[in-house]
Motif scaffolding. Structure first.
Motif: not given
Length: 139
Positions: A30-39, A70-88
């Motif tokens: 969590v400290n070194k990877v930007s995996s969460a997504v702001h849509l 609309i602002v959606i924050k997705a941080q449920q998963f460890r990978s950025r790709e999954k979080n992007i899919g979740n936000a969409l």
């Protein structure tokens, strides 16, 4: 391109995705990877039909600002790709929720039986409370 229904879609350039660091537990990852997504999605400047834009703005949802963004924050998963899919997916669900027309309330009246049951219930309760009173022997 994000497909909402067969005839409603959102172009990729209308959706702004930013990678950010996730909150909460997760240690070094969590400290070194930007995996969460702001849509961010601007309702007013989108290609959505006007009726959908109006319904979206009337939704009582904390993710929609007063400016129509609309602002959606997705941080449920460890990978950025999954979080992007979740936000969409969450954006799609929100827009589909706005597509459902609000059902008009049909005014109804209680049936004769329902009225009678209510009155019988009131009479029984009244009788029960009368029996709780002290008895007056002076009569």
């Amino acid at each position: 391109m994000l497909h909402i229904t067969d005839d409603i879609f959102i172009l990729d350039n209308e959706i702004e995705l930013n990678a950010i660091r996730a909150q909460g537990a997760g240690g070094q990852n969590v400290n070194k990877v930007s995996s969460a997504v702001h849509l961010r999605f601007d309702i007013l400047n989108s290609t959505l039909p006007n009726s959908v834009k109006e319904r979206l703005q009337t939704l009582n949802d904390r993710r929609i600002s007063k400016d129509g963004i609309i602002v959606i924050k997705a941080q449920q998963f460890r990978s950025r790709e999954k979080n992007i899919g979740n936000a969409l997916n969450r954006l799609t669900d929100l827009i589909q929720k706005a597509l459902v027309p609000i059902a008009k309330r049909k005014p109804t009246r209680p049936t004769r039986g329902a009225k009678q049951r209510r009155l019988d219930n009131k009479a029984r309760r009244s009788e029960k409370k009368k029996l709780r009173k002290k008895i007056n022997f002076s009569h």
